[in-house]
Write a protein that holds these residues in place. Structure first.
Motif, mmCIF file in Angstrom:
data_model
loop_
_atom_site.group_PDB
_atom_site.id
_atom_site.type_symbol
_atom_site.label_atom_id
_atom_site.label_comp_id
_atom_site.label_asym_id
_atom_site.label_seq_id
_atom_site.Cartn_x
_atom_site.Cartn_y
_atom_site.Cartn_z
ATOM 1 N N ALA A 125 -6.967 -20.430 -34.426
ATOM 2 C CA ALA A 125 -5.922 -21.304 -34.955
ATOM 3 C C ALA A 125 -5.164 -21.993 -33.832
ATOM 4 O O ALA A 125 -4.911 -23.204 -33.886
ATOM 5 C CB ALA A 125 -4.966 -20.488 -35.827
ATOM 6 N N ALA A 126 -4.824 -21.227 -32.805
ATOM 7 C CA ALA A 126 -4.047 -21.798 -31.699
ATOM 8 C C ALA A 126 -4.810 -22.894 -30.963
ATOM 9 O O ALA A 126 -4.212 -23.846 -30.453
ATOM 10 C CB ALA A 126 -3.652 -20.687 -30.724
ATOM 11 N N ALA A 127 -6.127 -22.787 -30.895
ATOM 12 C CA ALA A 127 -6.929 -23.752 -30.137
ATOM 13 C C ALA A 127 -6.908 -25.137 -30.759
ATOM 14 O O ALA A 127 -7.095 -26.137 -30.057
ATOM 15 C CB ALA A 127 -8.368 -23.255 -30.020
ATOM 16 N N VAL A 128 -6.720 -25.226 -32.081
ATOM 17 C CA VAL A 128 -6.758 -26.540 -32.736
ATOM 18 C C VAL A 128 -5.369 -27.075 -33.071
ATOM 19 O O VAL A 128 -5.258 -28.171 -33.642
ATOM 20 C CB VAL A 128 -7.607 -26.489 -34.039
ATOM 21 N N LEU A 129 -4.315 -26.356 -32.696
ATOM 22 C CA LEU A 129 -2.965 -26.798 -33.034
ATOM 23 C C LEU A 129 -2.401 -27.895 -32.122
ATOM 24 O O LEU A 129 -1.651 -28.745 -32.602
ATOM 25 C CB LEU A 129 -2.010 -25.593 -33.035
ATOM 26 N N PRO A 130 -2.721 -27.930 -30.814
ATOM 27 C CA PRO A 130 -2.177 -29.000 -29.971
ATOM 28 C C PRO A 130 -2.544 -30.379 -30.526
ATOM 29 O O PRO A 130 -3.635 -30.568 -31.074
ATOM 30 C CB PRO A 130 -2.845 -28.756 -28.613
ATOM 31 N N PRO A 131 -1.635 -31.355 -30.381
ATOM 32 C CA PRO A 131 -1.874 -32.689 -30.963
ATOM 33 C C PRO A 131 -3.157 -33.358 -30.491
ATOM 34 O O PRO A 131 -3.776 -34.112 -31.248
ATOM 35 C CB PRO A 131 -0.634 -33.477 -30.508
ATOM 36 N N ASP A 132 -3.576 -33.086 -29.250
ATOM 37 C CA ASP A 132 -4.780 -33.750 -28.734
ATOM 38 C C ASP A 132 -6.051 -32.946 -28.972
ATOM 39 O O ASP A 132 -7.136 -33.350 -28.558
ATOM 40 C CB ASP A 132 -4.634 -34.011 -27.233
ATOM 41 N N ALA A 133 -5.944 -31.779 -29.665
ATOM 42 C CA ALA A 133 -7.123 -30.926 -29.843
ATOM 43 C C ALA A 133 -8.163 -31.580 -30.750
ATOM 44 O O ALA A 133 -9.367 -31.531 -30.464
ATOM 45 C CB ALA A 133 -6.700 -29.577 -30.410
ATOM 46 N N LEU A 134 -7.715 -32.181 -31.824
ATOM 47 C CA LEU A 134 -8.625 -32.792 -32.791
ATOM 48 C C LEU A 134 -8.258 -34.267 -32.950
ATOM 49 O O LEU A 134 -7.601 -34.654 -33.927
ATOM 50 C CB LEU A 134 -8.539 -32.070 -34.145
ATOM 51 N N PRO A 135 -8.670 -35.082 -31.990
ATOM 52 C CA PRO A 135 -8.299 -36.494 -32.045
ATOM 53 C C PRO A 135 -8.912 -37.188 -33.265
ATOM 54 O O PRO A 135 -10.025 -36.874 -33.678
ATOM 55 C CB PRO A 135 -8.868 -37.057 -30.739
ATOM 56 N N GLU A 136 -8.135 -38.125 -33.839
ATOM 57 C CA GLU A 136 -8.679 -38.917 -34.949
ATOM 58 C C GLU A 136 -9.836 -39.770 -34.433
ATOM 59 O O GLU A 136 -9.770 -40.283 -33.318
ATOM 60 C CB GLU A 136 -7.571 -39.805 -35.529
ATOM 61 N N PRO A 137 -10.916 -39.938 -35.147
ATOM 62 C CA PRO A 137 -11.144 -39.423 -36.515
ATOM 63 C C PRO A 137 -12.080 -38.220 -36.539
ATOM 64 O O PRO A 137 -13.159 -38.303 -37.126
ATOM 65 C CB PRO A 137 -11.776 -40.634 -37.184
ATOM 66 N N THR A 138 -11.718 -37.107 -35.863
ATOM 67 C CA THR A 138 -12.541 -35.895 -35.935
ATOM 68 C C THR A 138 -12.712 -35.488 -37.399
ATOM 69 O O THR A 138 -11.739 -35.417 -38.153
ATOM 70 C CB THR A 138 -11.890 -34.749 -35.143
ATOM 71 N N THR A 139 -13.945 -35.199 -37.782
ATOM 72 C CA THR A 139 -14.213 -34.854 -39.189
ATOM 73 C C THR A 139 -14.715 -33.426 -39.374
ATOM 74 O O THR A 139 -14.806 -32.966 -40.514
ATOM 75 C CB THR A 139 -15.258 -35.820 -39.782
ATOM 76 N N ALA A 140 -15.058 -32.732 -38.281
ATOM 77 C CA ALA A 140 -15.611 -31.380 -38.436
ATOM 78 C C ALA A 140 -15.377 -30.563 -37.169
ATOM 79 O O ALA A 140 -15.253 -31.112 -36.070
ATOM 80 C CB ALA A 140 -17.102 -31.439 -38.753
ATOM 81 N N VAL A 141 -15.320 -29.251 -37.352
ATOM 82 C CA VAL A 141 -15.210 -28.307 -36.242
ATOM 83 C C VAL A 141 -16.337 -27.286 -36.378
ATOM 84 O O VAL A 141 -16.489 -26.668 -37.434
ATOM 85 C CB VAL A 141 -13.854 -27.574 -36.234
ATOM 86 N N LEU A 142 -17.122 -27.145 -35.314
ATOM 87 C CA LEU A 142 -18.188 -26.140 -35.285
ATOM 88 C C LEU A 142 -17.747 -25.018 -34.360
ATOM 89 O O LEU A 142 -17.598 -25.221 -33.151
ATOM 90 C CB LEU A 142 -19.499 -26.742 -34.777
ATOM 91 N N ALA A 143 -17.511 -23.831 -34.913
ATOM 92 C CA ALA A 143 -17.050 -22.694 -34.125
ATOM 93 C C ALA A 143 -18.211 -21.765 -33.798
ATOM 94 O O ALA A 143 -19.150 -21.617 -34.584
ATOM 95 C CB ALA A 143 -15.964 -21.931 -34.873
ATOM 96 N N CYS A 144 -18.125 -21.120 -32.647
ATOM 97 C CA CYS A 144 -19.185 -20.210 -32.195
ATOM 98 C C CYS A 144 -19.077 -18.820 -32.795
ATOM 99 O O CYS A 144 -19.897 -17.947 -32.485
ATOM 100 C CB CYS A 144 -19.182 -20.131 -30.670
ATOM 101 N N SER A 145 -18.072 -18.581 -33.645
ATOM 102 C CA SER A 145 -17.970 -17.304 -34.348
ATOM 103 C C SER A 145 -17.178 -17.510 -35.627
ATOM 104 O O SER A 145 -16.406 -18.472 -35.753
ATOM 105 C CB SER A 145 -17.292 -16.235 -33.487
ATOM 106 N N ASP A 146 -17.355 -16.610 -36.562
ATOM 107 C CA ASP A 146 -16.619 -16.705 -37.824
ATOM 108 C C ASP A 146 -15.125 -16.497 -37.640
ATOM 109 O O ASP A 146 -14.324 -17.153 -38.310
ATOM 110 C CB ASP A 146 -17.149 -15.665 -38.816
ATOM 111 N N VAL A 147 -14.731 -15.562 -36.779
ATOM 112 C CA VAL A 147 -13.296 -15.301 -36.635
ATOM 113 C C VAL A 147 -12.576 -16.536 -36.096
ATOM 114 O O VAL A 147 -11.455 -16.847 -36.519
ATOM 115 C CB VAL A 147 -13.024 -14.060 -35.759
#
Length: 349
Positions: free
Chosen positions: A247-269
């Protein structure tokens, strides 16, 4: 002064080997003599021969070591690690063996010392990181058998694992098929000595941890096939492999710049943490994970299923009852992409 085996032998009037046999080989003594030795030892406060020293002398300890990262708590808090250990324990029980969890210090010298000092009959290398080659060389130096779950085993290693790169590629191909092109890739500790959040990784080959590198490479393969270069992918690093860190990794304003549409994580947690953060921000993106832990299905998480319990069980079997045929000493387990509600078509705009 602490009573010794020699003192008990002198008190009874027998040799030290006779006292030792009273504990380890009772069939070598008469019932009367053995009972007299045990009674004398109990009165003197002698607890018996040191079990570790005795087992090492006979060349059999009755325990297998499971090598983890430096955080021993990971073995009890990470859902996939718990699955793996469950499988190892099931096989160990069948063979009358015990488990010794061996955390590996971050420094190479400390990791070697941990392996050298572990009183075990062999090792399951669950997570050796980039230093795994040194660790395995240390095990070889002790002359002990081992099984690795590395993403890059040597031809002569006993190994059980999955095709990490192909499994990750299947998740990414699912998203490219849904039209996603602007995506973020999330893993823990992508590069050493970097803060959590968005990181610059010139090439996927620069990622030191072999499993993380293989999964990121699999994601990159699928996007390269539809014309999206590695440099066009956003790479996020989590502080560790936990839900809160995801959760913390995607909270910074520049973490998911527009128009990011998906996040692929290397683990379920990590993926579940992303879903937590997106829900809190009122934002909807497609999210995929890896492992298919128990929490994935209730959350509707699209993920790659790998058989954790089976992986641990087969690893322990390879160690405790290895097959004779060399080609049976490496086991490739299947993976399956499980599609749920956390993924959908990319927005048209």
């Amino acid at each position: 002064m602490k009573p010794t085996l020699r003192a008990v032998a002198e008190a009874v009037g027998v040799s030290r080997s006779t006292v030792s046999n009273a504990y380890g080989r009772p069939d070598q003594l008469s019932t009367e003599l053995r009972q007299r030795i045990l009674d004398t030892a109990r009165k003197m406060g002698y607890p018996g021969p040191n079990p570790t020293a005795r087992s090492l002398r006979r060349g059999f300890v009755g325990a297998i070591g499971v090598l983890f990262t430096s955080r021993l708590s990971y073995a009890f808090t990470d859902p996939f690690a718990v699955q793996f250990l469950t499988g190892v324990a099931e096989s160990a029980e069948l063979h009358g063996s015990s488990l010794l969890l061996v955390p590996l210090p971050a420094d190479a010298a400390g990791a070697r010392k941990a392996v050298e000092n572990a009183a075990v009959d062999g090792f399951c290398v669950y997570c050796g990181g980039d230093e795994e080659g040194e660790i395995i060389d240390t095990i070889r130096g002790r002359g002990l058998p081992f099984v690795t779950t590395s993403s890059r085993p040597r031809a002569q290693d006993r190994w059980v694992g999955i095709d990490e790169r192909a499994a990750a590629r299947s998740a990414a191909e699912h998203l490219t098929g849904l039209g996603h092109r602007r995506v973020a890739l999330l893993a823990d500790s992508v590069l050493p000595d970097t803060a959590a959040g968005r990181v610059r990784v010139p090439d996927v080959a620069d990622v030191p941890h072999p499993t993380t590198r293989e999964r990121l490479a699999g994601f990159a393969d699928a996007f390269a096939a539809v014309g999206v270069a590695w440099s066009e992918l956003t790479v996020l690093s989590a502080a560790d492999n936990s839900r809160a860190a995801g959760a913390a990794a995607v909270l910074p304003p520049d973490a998911l710049p527009e128009p990011t549409t998906a996040v692929l994580a290397c683990s379920d947690v990590l993926a579940l943490g992303v879903l937590d953060a997106l829900r809190g921000a009122g934002r909807r993106l497609s999210v995929t994970g890896f492992d298919d832990i128990a929490e994935a299905a209730p959350a509707g998480l699209t993920t790659v299923l790998q058989p954790g319990v089976e992986k641990g069980r087969r690893a322990a079997e390879l160690l405790l009852d290895p097959p004779v045929a060399p080609d049976a000493q490496q086991i490739l387990l299947p993976t399956t992409l499980v599609v749920r509600t956390s993924t959908g078509p990319a927005p048209r705009s």
